[in-house]
Design a protein around this motif. Structure first.
Motif: not given
Ligand SMILES: [Zn+2]
Length: 150
Positions: A11-12, A15-17, A19, A26-30
């Motif tokens: 988990q990032c 941003c809590s995404t 992965n 992180c695939k969302r915030c990098g």
């Protein structure tokens, strides 16, 4: 870097995404991903103010100026009292500085030229994910301390 043997999703912290377990960023915030739960569990307990300054005092040459500066920036970010900083961010700093203080971490610090590779990598990741909480004042204090030490 931390082994993720269970192959658990990461988990990032930013941003809590959630992965995939083999993700590097992180695939969302990098932001870079690291198994902070594990680093925190193993090393948070190693961080104390006294231990931190002893480490800087005795090991700064071996650790190198880059890793030492990153450690100082995180230290001042924690101790200058940024009230906007959430608990998870403080936890990341304590975990990263705990690993820095611990003599026997993933790569024991006494191994010449290699011992601080893990410390340096973890400090770098922590600095990157906490970018938004690092104040100009914390960076300035770190630069002042570095100028006194090196
Ligand atoms: Zn993210």
């Amino acid at each position: 870097m931390t082994s993720n043997q269970g192959g658990l999703a990461l988990q990032c912290f930013v941003c809590s995404t959630v992965n995939p377990p083999d993700g590097q960023t992180c695939k969302r915030c990098g932001k870079p991903l690291l198994d902070w739960e594990e680093v925190s569990e193993s090393y948070s307990v190693c961080f104390t103010e006294q231990g931190f300054w002893d480490k800087i005092d005795e090991e700064r040459i071996n650790a190198g100026i880059e890793a030492t500066r990153r450690a100082l920036v995180l230290y001042y970010t924690l101790t200058l009292g940024n009230t906007k900083m959430p608990e998870w961010a403080k936890g990341v700093i304590v975990a990263a500085l705990g690993l820095f203080v611990a003599p026997n971490d993933m790569i024991p610090d006494k191994i010449p030229r290699m011992g601080y590779a893990d410390d340096s990598a973890v400090l770098t990741v922590a600095t990157q994910i906490l970018e938004m909480y690092i104040s100009p004042e914390a960076s300035m204090r770190a630069d002042e301390t570095i100028a006194e030490l090196f």
